[in-house]
Design a protein around this motif. Structure first.
Motif, PDB file in Angstrom:
ATOM      1  N   CYS A 122      52.318  62.420  53.835  1.00 25.55           N
ATOM      2  CA  CYS A 122      52.471  63.441  54.882  1.00 25.55           C
ATOM      3  C   CYS A 122      51.109  63.973  55.333  1.00 25.55           C
ATOM      4  O   CYS A 122      50.851  64.127  56.528  1.00 25.55           O
ATOM      5  CB  CYS A 122      53.331  64.588  54.359  1.00 25.55           C
ATOM      6  N   VAL A 123      50.239  64.225  54.367  1.00 25.77           N
ATOM      7  CA  VAL A 123      48.909  64.766  54.692  1.00 25.77           C
ATOM      8  C   VAL A 123      48.150  63.755  55.547  1.00 25.77           C
ATOM      9  O   VAL A 123      47.542  64.085  56.565  1.00 25.77           O
ATOM     10  CB  VAL A 123      48.108  65.056  53.400  1.00 25.77           C
ATOM     11  N   ARG A 124      48.238  62.490  55.133  1.00 24.49           N
ATOM     12  CA  ARG A 124      47.497  61.453  55.872  1.00 24.49           C
ATOM     13  C   ARG A 124      48.111  61.221  57.245  1.00 24.49           C
ATOM     14  O   ARG A 124      47.398  60.953  58.220  1.00 24.49           O
ATOM     15  CB  ARG A 124      47.473  60.163  55.041  1.00 24.49           C
ATOM     16  N   ALA A 125      49.435  61.350  57.358  1.00 25.05           N
ATOM     17  CA  ALA A 125      50.059  61.184  58.683  1.00 25.05           C
ATOM     18  C   ALA A 125      49.577  62.297  59.618  1.00 25.05           C
ATOM     19  O   ALA A 125      49.267  62.060  60.786  1.00 25.05           O
ATOM     20  CB  ALA A 125      51.575  61.217  58.554  1.00 25.05           C
ATOM     21  N   CYS A 126      49.517  63.500  59.085  1.00 25.36           N
ATOM     22  CA  CYS A 126      49.069  64.620  59.925  1.00 25.36           C
ATOM     23  C   CYS A 126      47.602  64.438  60.323  1.00 25.36           C
ATOM     24  O   CYS A 126      47.218  64.754  61.444  1.00 25.36           O
ATOM     25  CB  CYS A 126      49.279  65.930  59.176  1.00 25.36           C
ATOM     26  N   ASP A 127      46.803  63.906  59.408  1.00 28.51           N
ATOM     27  CA  ASP A 127      45.371  63.697  59.711  1.00 28.51           C
ATOM     28  C   ASP A 127      45.173  62.497  60.632  1.00 28.51           C
ATOM     29  O   ASP A 127      44.565  62.599  61.682  1.00 28.51           O
ATOM     30  CB  ASP A 127      44.580  63.420  58.421  1.00 28.51           C
ATOM     31  N   GLU A 128      45.698  61.359  60.200  1.00 24.71           N
ATOM     32  CA  GLU A 128      45.345  60.111  60.887  1.00 24.71           C
ATOM     33  C   GLU A 128      46.145  59.873  62.150  1.00 24.71           C
ATOM     34  O   GLU A 128      45.606  59.421  63.157  1.00 24.71           O
ATOM     35  CB  GLU A 128      45.617  58.898  59.963  1.00 24.71           C
TER      36      GLU A 128
END
Ligand code: SF4
Ligand code: SF4
Ligand code: SF4
Ligand code: FES
Length: 948
Positions: A172-178
């Protein structure tokens, strides 16, 4: 299709051309260099267990479930983070690996609530699947401490967060970032204490920076982040791929259904416009389709002060046809007209303009593009030869310098903005030309290299000053210009822009942009590599809208930034099908494919297909129809899917025009503001209830597919056909694919388009014809469509809208992420959580001078009218400039906009209005009168079929 999740290859595809050969489980495989072992295995049909990897995100290597053995290497490397190498020999299934994976999975499950049977994601959960895939049958030990008691977060209106189910895979964190680029989520703490947090400023999603795009929900392999509708309805049983009906990005989705109920819209990974991403509107804001205020039965009334009477379709349509015929016989055929909708499909739009040309017998057809992108049509056709953007969205991945002018993509075109931000984070330079400090100017990991905060109304001066810099500093790509453009016209233009009166220094007093900053931006665009220009309504909705579009085209040609990936001139289209509505012949002077109605050969083609003679004279534009109505010569209008009362300028004038007509037919989902003046209301269908196509800002024609039965009984194209039949026209389409076949027969740029191909290939970018059988992602590659590119001298002419002692501030308007245009749909969804009312943004200095604080009611007045709304004091706007949105009918910002318009196309000058702001006690008299009109004009008598 029956329900199957989209295939997940674990890591993103590599774009490398070089192929690498290796062996996986004894089978020879060849994949592009840079591919992970996990993906290479998946592509040959071997699924390696995984949890932290998904193919929309770069690999991370945290869960240790995807271990493999590679001959000649020690240990068990993670397949998601290991790239393939030539000759590599990989084993994915060995007893050792099975034991390791089972051990890893056991640890996860020992800290996971074992409530699968009652979990919302039961049957649609990767953790559950992977536990099965590794053969875990029981958990041998209980964890000393667990995360099972943690509180849930229900704050977001569309999805829940249940941390007790979280495996801290950080997808989730990476989806929001990337993917999204908002960076709203973090992993707090380390080790056992690590947990996902929605930012520091808030302990819940709603109060955080989250913009509710849904990327994290889509990425989550468990039910930690899950759509509320899945909890409420259950997991989906079937899926239909269709296209979002909000903005011109044109995201494609899998509409995932359970019976006739829509469970969720999941961005389609194969969608070429959105590449598997979405924004809050397309992903979640579709509740309006079932909203109780939707009108499902036709209604008529004899005057606008009468209550509506529900009638049958037959009664409504025969009444409409007889009124149209009566008015035509009494006042002449030119007393009739119609407006097509950029919200409807190509096929529906085509039929409405056909009804007007072939049925009404005139060319009084216009579209809402009149009030947004008509200058794009004029400007790009004049300079390049085609009324459309030059690139596909993928092109931005090759841009080195991105120039955004008069557009606010993070709010207006959010999914494309995410792709643009991804490129910016990788190092592309950014120039923003906008009076407001939009989010793009500074957001996490992004900062514009130059923000030219110009005075509203001076776009042409800024662009001419940039051209001055490029020409006088010797930065022109002369080889490109000599080969591709008309050299004489270029020289005239170069001489003009080189005049001292066009220098950044001279124009500084007008533009309020520092000359040195402007020169630096011009140099960067001209010399920084591939330069791409993206623009929006801040360019077109001006008295010099068409000039600004041509000034942009001049810059691109002078610097050779046209005709390949990474460059180009790209209008960001507002509505979902604004490109298509223009393509389909919605303008009064053009047939489909932008061919002038006065062209005899084109007219004969249509006449022989339609079997009627066509009027060779262009018809009336929307403002001219309204003028003619107040003059008493225009009497009837058929408006499909547009709320001109709210969306067109000078509301009082629009109201007067509508009130002067004898027959106003509104065909829409809701009793919109225009319907207050209607005599006949025909219920519309939503995009979920129809078949057809939309064309997005990339010229990409995409399928719209029916996922549920129309609640009102008919798709919109059927209603138009029934009206045509009631008027005596011999129309017999049995499916929209037949309408597209007719469009293809009559329109050279659509010659190769048909439903079968669209369903097979997903989308096609026009032109699709003999010269370009696979469509045209990039235009003007070997030459401009018009032949030589045309430089046009664009002299800056100040708008007639002047500030002065009475109206000293300049108002400019726009929209925000969660709402859409006049808000008819988004206001009827949970998106209102983020926007309850239109706010007036005002600079602290201007606010203080007037004794205004944030939250105060203020009066916003211009020479056209006045309204009241609340103030928000902010430095996003410069001193002297105020800004508001136009999503709420009770504000009706267009009450104050004037009827000044673009010199070439009549596109209203929404972006510049001289206004005064003063403290107020609350709504004005007209707002109270208006509320009363709304109440009275919405009275519906449901019991009588009086007209029968
Ligand atoms: S919320 Fe979902 S995606 Fe995020 S870390 Fe937890 S399990 Fe992974
Ligand atoms: S919904 Fe989108 S913006 Fe919000 S946290 Fe998830 S990925 Fe980030
Ligand atoms: S970006 Fe536009 S097309 Fe995509 S989901 Fe949002 S509103 Fe729909
Ligand atoms: S999937 Fe490879 S380490 Fe998690």
């Amino acid at each position: 299709m029956t329900y199957q999740p989209q295939e997940d290859f674990g890591t993103p595809a590599s774009r490398a051309e070089e192929q690498v050969s290796l062996t996986i489980d004894g089978r020879a495989v060849a994949v592009p260099a840079g591919t992970s072992v996990m993906r290479a295995a998946a592509e040959q049909g071997t699924s390696i267990p995984k949890l932290c990897a998904t193919d929309s995100l770069s690999s991370f290597g945290s869960c240790r479930l995807c271990l493999v053995e590679i001959e000649g290497r020690r240990g068990t490397p993670a397949s998601c983070t290991t790239p393939v190498e030539p000759g590599m020999v990989v084993h994915t299934q060995t007893p050792r690996l099975q034991k390791l994976r089972k051990g890893v999975m056991e640890l996860y499950i020992s800290d996971h609530p074992l409530d699968c049977l009652t979990c919302a994601a039961n049957g649609d959960c990767e953790l559950q699947d992977q536990a099965g895939a590794v053969g875990l049958r029981d958990v041998r030990y209980a964890a000393d401490a667990t995360h099972l008691g943690q509180a849930k977060d229900h704050s977001n209106p569309y999805f829940d967060f249940d941390p007790s189910k979280c495996i801290v895979c950080s997808r989730c964190v990476r989806a929001c970032d990337e993917v999204q680029g908002t960076l709203a989520l973090t992993v707090q703490s380390r080790g056992f204490g690590s947990k996902i947090s929605a930012g520091l400023a808030s302990d819940n999603f709603l109060g955080s920076e989250c913009v509710s795009c849904g990327a994290c929900v889509q990425a989550c392999p468990t039910a930690t982040l899950v759509e509320k509708k899945v909890v409420e309805i259950g997991t989906p049983e079937r899926a239909v791929v269709t296209t979002c009906a909000y903005c011109g990005v044109g995201c494609t989705f899998r509409a995932e259904m359970r019976g006739e109920q829509l469970v969720r819209m999941v961005p389609w990974k194969d969608g070429k416009a959105n590449r598997g991403h979405s924004c809050v509107k397309g992903r979640f804001a579709w509740g309006y389709a079932q909203h109780q205020e939707r009108i499902l039965k036709p209604m008529i009334r004899s005057s606008i002060s009468e209550p509506w009477q529900e009638v049958t379709w037959e009664v409504a349509l025969s009444h409409a046809a007889s009124e149209l015929k009566r008015i035509s016989a009494k006042y002449g055929k030119h007393a009739l007209g119609g407006i097509t909708s950029s919200r409807c499909t190509n096929e529906e739009t085509f039929l409405v303009q056909k009804l007007i040309r072939a049925g009404f017998g005139n060319n009084n057809v216009d579209t809402c593009a009149r009030v947004c992108h008509s200058p794009t049509g004029y400007g790009l056709k004049t300079t390049f030869g085609t009324s459309a953007g030059t690139q596909d969205f993928d092109s931005v991945e090759d841009s080195d310098v991105i120039l955004v002018i008069g557009a606010n993509p993070t709010d207006g075109h959010p999914v494309f903005a995410s792709r643009m931000k991804r490129r910016l984070r990788k190092g592309a330079k950014l120039i923003v030309i906008d009076p407001r400090r939009t989010d793009l100017v500074r957001s996490p990991h992004i900062e514009a290299d130059h923000h030219l905060a110009l005075r509203p109304g001076t776009n042409v001066a800024v662009l001419t000053a940039m051209a001055h810099t490029i020409v006088t500093e010797g930065l022109v790509d002369e080889a490109f210009v000599k080969e591709r453009c008309d050299w004489d016209e270029y020289q005239d233009w170069a001489a003009f822009v080189s005049l001292e009166r066009n220098s950044p220094e001279t124009l500084e007093a007008i533009t309020q942009v520092q000359a040195a900053e402007l020169r630096a931006a011009a140099r960067l665009y001209a010399t920084g590599g591939n330069g791409a220009i993206y623009y929006g309504l801040g360019v077109t909705e001006h008295s010099q809208g068409s000039s600004t579009v041509m000034a942009i085209a001049n810059l691109a040609m002078a610097t050779g930034n046209i005709g390949r990936r990474g460059v180009g001139v790209n209008p960001l289209r507002g509505q979902n099908n604004v490109q298509g509505a223009c393509d389909m012949g919605s303008f009064p002077h053009e047939l489909s494919g932008y061919r002038h109605i006065s062209d005899g050969e084109t007219r004969r083609l249509f006449e022989s297909e339609w079997g009627v003679p066509l009027d060779p004279e262009p018809g009336l534009r929307i403002p001219n129809m309204l003028d003619a109505a107040t003059d008493g010569v225009f009497k009837a209008i058929y408006i499909q899917g547009e709320d001109i009362l709210q969306s067109d300028p000078n509301t009082h004038h629009v109201a007067a025009g509508l009130e002067a007509m004898e027959c106003v037919i509104v065909h829409d989902l809701f009793l919109n503001e225009t319907a207050n003046y209607a005599h006949i209301f025909l219920p519309g269908s939503t995009f979920l209830e129809k078949n057809g196509t939309f064309t997005n800002a990339e010229r990409r024609i995409q399928p719209v597919r029916k996922v549920m039965t129309p609640l009102n009984g008919y798709e919109d194209w059927e209603v138009t056909q029934l009206l045509a039949q009631a008027m005596g026209l011999d129309w017999n389409y049995s499916h929209p694919s037949e309408i597209m076949d007719e469009i293809a027969r009559l329109t050279p740029s659509f010659a190769g388009v048909n439903f079968e191909r669209l369903d097979k290939e997903g989308s096609l970018q026009w032109p699709v014809n003999e010269a370009a059988p696979d469509g045209s992602p990039i235009m003007h590659i070997d030459g401009f469509v018009r032949g030589k590119g045309k430089f046009v001298v664009t002299d800056y002419v100040p708008t007639d809208e002047k500030t002065g002692p009475r109206f000293p501030l300049l108002l400019t308007t726009g929209r925000i992420l969660s709402q859409y245009n006049v808000g008819a749909q988004t206001r009827r969804t949970e998106n209102s959580v983020w926007h309850q009312e239109d706010l007036l943004e005002i600079h602290p200095v201007d606010a203080e001078n007037r004794g205004i604080k944030s939250g105060d009611w203020v009066r916003l007045a211009s020479r056209a009218g006045e309204t009241t709304l609340r103030a928000g004091v902010t430095e996003r706007v410069a001193p002297g400039v105020v800004y508001t949105t136009l999503h709420r009918p009770m504000t009706q910002a267009n009450v104050v906009t004037t009827d000044y318009s673009d010199w070439a196309t009549n596109c209203p000058e929404y972006k510049v209005t001289a206004v005064q702001i003063s403290p107020s006690n609350g709504p004005t008299e007209w707002q109270e009168d208006y509320a009363e009109l709304q109440r009275s004009s919405r009275r519906i008598e449901t019991t009588v079929e009086a007209a029968e």
